[in-house]
Design a protein around this motif. Structure first.
Motif, PDB file in Angstrom:
ATOM      1  N   TYR A  76       0.828  -1.197   0.000  1.00 44.07           N
ATOM      2  CA  TYR A  76       0.000   0.000   0.000  1.00 44.07           C
ATOM      3  C   TYR A  76       0.868   1.254   0.000  1.00 44.07           C
ATOM      4  O   TYR A  76       0.577   2.236  -0.703  1.00 44.07           O
ATOM      5  N   ARG A  77       1.942   1.215   0.765  1.00 45.31           N
ATOM      6  CA  ARG A  77       2.866   2.347   0.782  1.00 45.31           C
ATOM      7  C   ARG A  77       3.482   2.546  -0.602  1.00 45.31           C
ATOM      8  O   ARG A  77       3.583   3.677  -1.097  1.00 45.31           O
ATOM      9  N   ASN A  78       3.908   1.457  -1.251  1.00 44.12           N
ATOM     10  CA  ASN A  78       4.497   1.561  -2.583  1.00 44.12           C
ATOM     11  C   ASN A  78       3.497   2.114  -3.592  1.00 44.12           C
ATOM     12  O   ASN A  78       3.838   2.925  -4.460  1.00 44.12           O
ATOM     13  N   SER A  79       2.249   1.677  -3.476  1.00 43.54           N
ATOM     14  CA  SER A  79       1.206   2.170  -4.372  1.00 43.54           C
ATOM     15  C   SER A  79       0.996   3.665  -4.190  1.00 43.54           C
ATOM     16  O   SER A  79       0.873   4.420  -5.160  1.00 43.54           O
ATOM     17  N   ILE A  80       0.965   4.103  -2.930  1.00 44.29           N
ATOM     18  CA  ILE A  80       0.774   5.532  -2.644  1.00 44.29           C
ATOM     19  C   ILE A  80       1.917   6.349  -3.230  1.00 44.29           C
ATOM     20  O   ILE A  80       1.700   7.380  -3.881  1.00 44.29           O
ATOM     21  N   MET A  81       3.147   5.903  -3.010  1.00 43.56           N
ATOM     22  CA  MET A  81       4.319   6.675  -3.395  1.00 43.56           C
ATOM     23  C   MET A  81       4.539   6.687  -4.908  1.00 43.56           C
ATOM     24  O   MET A  81       5.004   7.688  -5.464  1.00 43.56           O
ATOM     25  N   HIS A  82       4.201   5.594  -5.590  1.00 46.24           N
ATOM     26  CA  HIS A  82       4.534   5.483  -7.010  1.00 46.24           C
ATOM     27  C   HIS A  82       3.346   5.694  -7.945  1.00 46.24           C
ATOM     28  O   HIS A  82       3.523   6.155  -9.076  1.00 46.24           O
ATOM     29  N   LEU A  83       2.141   5.383  -7.484  1.00 46.42           N
ATOM     30  CA  LEU A  83       0.976   5.483  -8.359  1.00 46.42           C
ATOM     31  C   LEU A  83      -0.104   6.395  -7.798  1.00 46.42           C
ATOM     32  O   LEU A  83      -0.989   6.832  -8.536  1.00 46.42           O
ATOM     33  N   GLY A  84      -0.054   6.664  -6.511  1.00 46.18           N
ATOM     34  CA  GLY A  84      -1.104   7.445  -5.887  1.00 46.18           C
ATOM     35  C   GLY A  84      -2.316   6.581  -5.585  1.00 46.18           C
ATOM     36  O   GLY A  84      -2.444   5.465  -6.086  1.00 46.18           O
ATOM     37  N   VAL A  85      -3.192   7.055  -4.737  1.00 48.00           N
ATOM     38  CA  VAL A  85      -4.398   6.326  -4.373  1.00 48.00           C
ATOM     39  C   VAL A  85      -5.594   7.264  -4.483  1.00 48.00           C
ATOM     40  O   VAL A  85      -5.609   8.349  -3.891  1.00 48.00           O
ATOM     41  N   ILE A  86      -6.603   6.850  -5.245  1.00 44.69           N
ATOM     42  CA  ILE A  86      -7.806   7.663  -5.420  1.00 44.69           C
ATOM     43  C   ILE A  86      -8.805   7.380  -4.296  1.00 44.69           C
ATOM     44  O   ILE A  86      -9.411   8.282  -3.739  1.00 44.69           O
ATOM     45  N   ASP A  87      -8.958   6.111  -3.955  1.00 43.24           N
ATOM     46  CA  ASP A  87      -9.938   5.688  -2.954  1.00 43.24           C
ATOM     47  C   ASP A  87      -9.204   4.996  -1.810  1.00 43.24           C
ATOM     48  O   ASP A  87      -8.968   3.790  -1.857  1.00 43.24           O
ATOM     49  N   PRO A  88      -8.833   5.720  -0.764  1.00 43.31           N
ATOM     50  CA  PRO A  88      -8.049   5.124   0.339  1.00 43.31           C
ATOM     51  C   PRO A  88      -8.801   4.004   1.050  1.00 43.31           C
ATOM     52  O   PRO A  88     -10.028   3.982   1.089  1.00 43.31           O
ATOM     53  N   ASP A  89      -8.038   3.094   1.607  1.00 41.64           N
ATOM     54  CA  ASP A  89      -8.593   1.979   2.367  1.00 41.64           C
ATOM     55  C   ASP A  89      -8.799   2.432   3.820  1.00 41.64           C
ATOM     56  O   ASP A  89      -7.866   2.464   4.613  1.00 41.64           O
ATOM     57  N   TYR A  90     -10.037   2.779   4.166  1.00 46.62           N
ATOM     58  CA  TYR A  90     -10.300   3.302   5.507  1.00 46.62           C
ATOM     59  C   TYR A  90     -10.193   2.218   6.575  1.00 46.62           C
ATOM     60  O   TYR A  90      -9.998   2.526   7.752  1.00 46.62           O
ATOM     61  N   ASP A  91     -10.324   0.958   6.198  1.00 45.39           N
ATOM     62  CA  ASP A  91     -10.189  -0.125   7.185  1.00 45.39           C
ATOM     63  C   ASP A  91      -8.766  -0.240   7.707  1.00 45.39           C
ATOM     64  O   ASP A  91      -8.522  -0.853   8.750  1.00 45.39           O
ATOM     65  N   ILE A  92      -7.831   0.343   6.988  1.00 43.37           N
ATOM     66  CA  ILE A  92      -6.431   0.187   7.368  1.00 43.37           C
ATOM     67  C   ILE A  92      -6.108   0.919   8.669  1.00 43.37           C
ATOM     68  O   ILE A  92      -5.095   0.632   9.305  1.00 43.37           O
ATOM     69  N   LYS A  93      -6.983   1.838   9.090  1.00 42.20           N
ATOM     70  CA  LYS A  93      -6.762   2.521  10.365  1.00 42.20           C
ATOM     71  C   LYS A  93      -6.682   1.505  11.501  1.00 42.20           C
ATOM     72  O   LYS A  93      -5.790   1.566  12.344  1.00 42.20           O
ATOM     73  N   HIS A  94      -7.622   0.565  11.554  1.00 42.07           N
ATOM     74  CA  HIS A  94      -7.609  -0.433  12.622  1.00 42.07           C
ATOM     75  C   HIS A  94      -6.429  -1.390  12.441  1.00 42.07           C
ATOM     76  O   HIS A  94      -5.814  -1.814  13.421  1.00 42.07           O
ATOM     77  N   GLU A  95      -6.104  -1.701  11.199  1.00 42.12           N
ATOM     78  CA  GLU A  95      -4.971  -2.595  10.957  1.00 42.12           C
ATOM     79  C   GLU A  95      -3.662  -1.951  11.381  1.00 42.12           C
ATOM     80  O   GLU A  95      -2.708  -2.653  11.720  1.00 42.12           O
ATOM     81  N   LEU A  96      -3.612  -0.631  11.359  1.00 44.51           N
ATOM     82  CA  LEU A  96      -2.407   0.057  11.818  1.00 44.51           C
ATOM     83  C   LEU A  96      -2.142  -0.246  13.286  1.00 44.51           C
ATOM     84  O   LEU A  96      -0.999  -0.518  13.676  1.00 44.51           O
ATOM     85  N   PHE A  97      -3.186  -0.237  14.109  1.00 43.75           N
ATOM     86  CA  PHE A  97      -3.004  -0.554  15.521  1.00 43.75           C
ATOM     87  C   PHE A  97      -2.656  -2.028  15.709  1.00 43.75           C
ATOM     88  O   PHE A  97      -1.856  -2.383  16.579  1.00 43.75           O
ATOM     89  N   TRP A  98      -3.250  -2.880  14.908  1.00 44.58           N
ATOM     90  CA  TRP A  98      -2.877  -4.303  14.970  1.00 44.58           C
ATOM     91  C   TRP A  98      -1.398  -4.461  14.622  1.00 44.58           C
ATOM     92  O   TRP A  98      -0.680  -5.251  15.228  1.00 44.58           O
ATOM     93  N   PHE A  99      -0.953  -3.693  13.616  1.00 47.55           N
ATOM     94  CA  PHE A  99       0.425  -3.755  13.149  1.00 47.55           C
ATOM     95  C   PHE A  99       1.386  -3.366  14.279  1.00 47.55           C
ATOM     96  O   PHE A  99       2.429  -4.008  14.474  1.00 47.55           O
ATOM     97  N   ILE A 100       1.045  -2.318  15.018  1.00 56.05           N
ATOM     98  CA  ILE A 100       1.891  -1.879  16.122  1.00 56.05           C
ATOM     99  C   ILE A 100       2.007  -2.982  17.168  1.00 56.05           C
ATOM    100  O   ILE A 100       3.099  -3.290  17.661  1.00 56.05           O
ATOM    101  N   VAL A 101       0.874  -3.593  17.516  1.00 57.35           N
ATOM    102  CA  VAL A 101       0.870  -4.637  18.533  1.00 57.35           C
ATOM    103  C   VAL A 101       1.588  -5.884  18.044  1.00 57.35           C
ATOM    104  O   VAL A 101       2.403  -6.480  18.767  1.00 57.35           O
TER     105      VAL A 101
END
Length: 300
Positions: free
Chosen positions: A118-143
């Motif tokens: 997702y980071r690579n897509s944002i940096m190289h291609l951009g994102v038109i419709d962000p994945d809002y579910d990723i907010k919760h996955e971010l906290f899972w990622f930290i844990v």
């Protein structure tokens, strides 16, 4: 420690802290495309720096610096670093370090791949419709990932052990917001029970049921980062709430005192304990008023 390695350490520590704070700040802000994309970019950047910090601390600077720089002397390396032309290992090598040194299952691999892609897509291609579910996955990622990579080592030594390290890392305001995020606390509790067959205790610092003993003999809270080695804490059953192995005492100083006050990490009661001079067992001290006694209740 040579000057070049010290320079790398300080740079990785300081920049990791900036990225992880921004990742959490944006994830806790209003859900809009800007905050979602910033949260992803900053979290992925913080992971890459934290992995390099772990490799550097464990294996030395050559393990994170491109081999073409290995023959340079210290002065040349510092000059190259200051110019911003020093090249380091690609992230796939960092992922290999995570897989070899952390408890990784399919869910963790999914998160690693998703955030990287997702980071690579944002940096190289951009994102038109962000994945809002990723907010919760971010906290899972930290844990699930970040907490296994000794991020506390990026802090001052006084905040690395026996401290609410997460509060120090992100600041009081962000930390308080994190504690209100069910995605973060619930995942920390679930993760604690998933990765240990031992007792999961309530953390002495933040009170969450997220304090475990890790494979490297640390006691670590998966919510606030409170940690210490297992020789720093002793545990016996609590007589107040009858919880198993939850009354915490100081095993390093108990031999030098008639009794010590312990604290139950489940109910919070302060209860005196004493080590038997005959059998060596630590039990609740029931004769606190008799400070002249050589023997405690289990000696007699």
């Amino acid at each position: 420690m040579n000057k070049f390695k010290l320079k790398l350490l300080e740079s990785l520590k300081n920049t990791f802290k900036i990225y992880i704070r921004h990742a959490i700040e944006h994830s806790l802000s209003e859900q809009n495309p800007t905050n979602i994309l910033q949260a992803v970019i900053n979290l992925q950047a913080s992971l890459e720096l934290l992995v390099k910090l772990n490799i550097l601390s464990k294996n030395g600077w050559k393990e994170i610096v491109d081999h073409k720089f290995h023959s340079k002397n210290e002065e040349q390396l510092i000059e190259i670093f200051n110019k911003g032309t020093l090249k380091t290992i690609p992230f796939w090598k960092g992922k290999k370090f995570i897989e070899d040194n952390c408890i990784i299952d399919q869910d963790d691999k999914y998160l690693l791949d998703k955030f990287q892609n997702y980071r690579n897509s944002i940096m190289h291609l951009g994102v038109i419709d962000p994945d809002y579910d990723i907010k919760h996955e971010l906290f899972w990622f930290i844990v699930r990932i970040i907490h296994q990579l000794s991020w506390q080592d990026a802090l001052e030594l006084r905040h690395q052990y026996l401290s609410n390290s997460m509060k120090e890392l992100v600041g009081f305001e962000l930390y308080e917001k994190m504690l209100k995020e069910s995605a973060y606390i619930d995942e920390a509790v679930d993760r604690a029970y998933d990765i240990t067959d031992d007792i999961v205790r309530h953390c002495l610092e933040c009170g969450n049921e997220t304090w475990i003993e890790t494979d490297n003999e640390y006691l670590l809270c998966l919510a606030c980062g409170f940690r210490g080695d297992n020789q720093t804490f002793g545990f016996i059953d609590c007589p107040s709430c009858n919880s198993s192995s939850s009354l915490v005492y100081d095993p390093l100083n108990i031999d030098h005192n008639i009794f010590l006050d312990g604290k139950c990490c489940t109910c919070g009661d302060i209860i005196p304990v004493r080590k038997c001079k005959i059998c060596g067992l630590v039990k609740v001290f029931k004769e606190k008023d008799d400070l002249t006694s050589e023997l405690c209740c289990m000696d007699q």
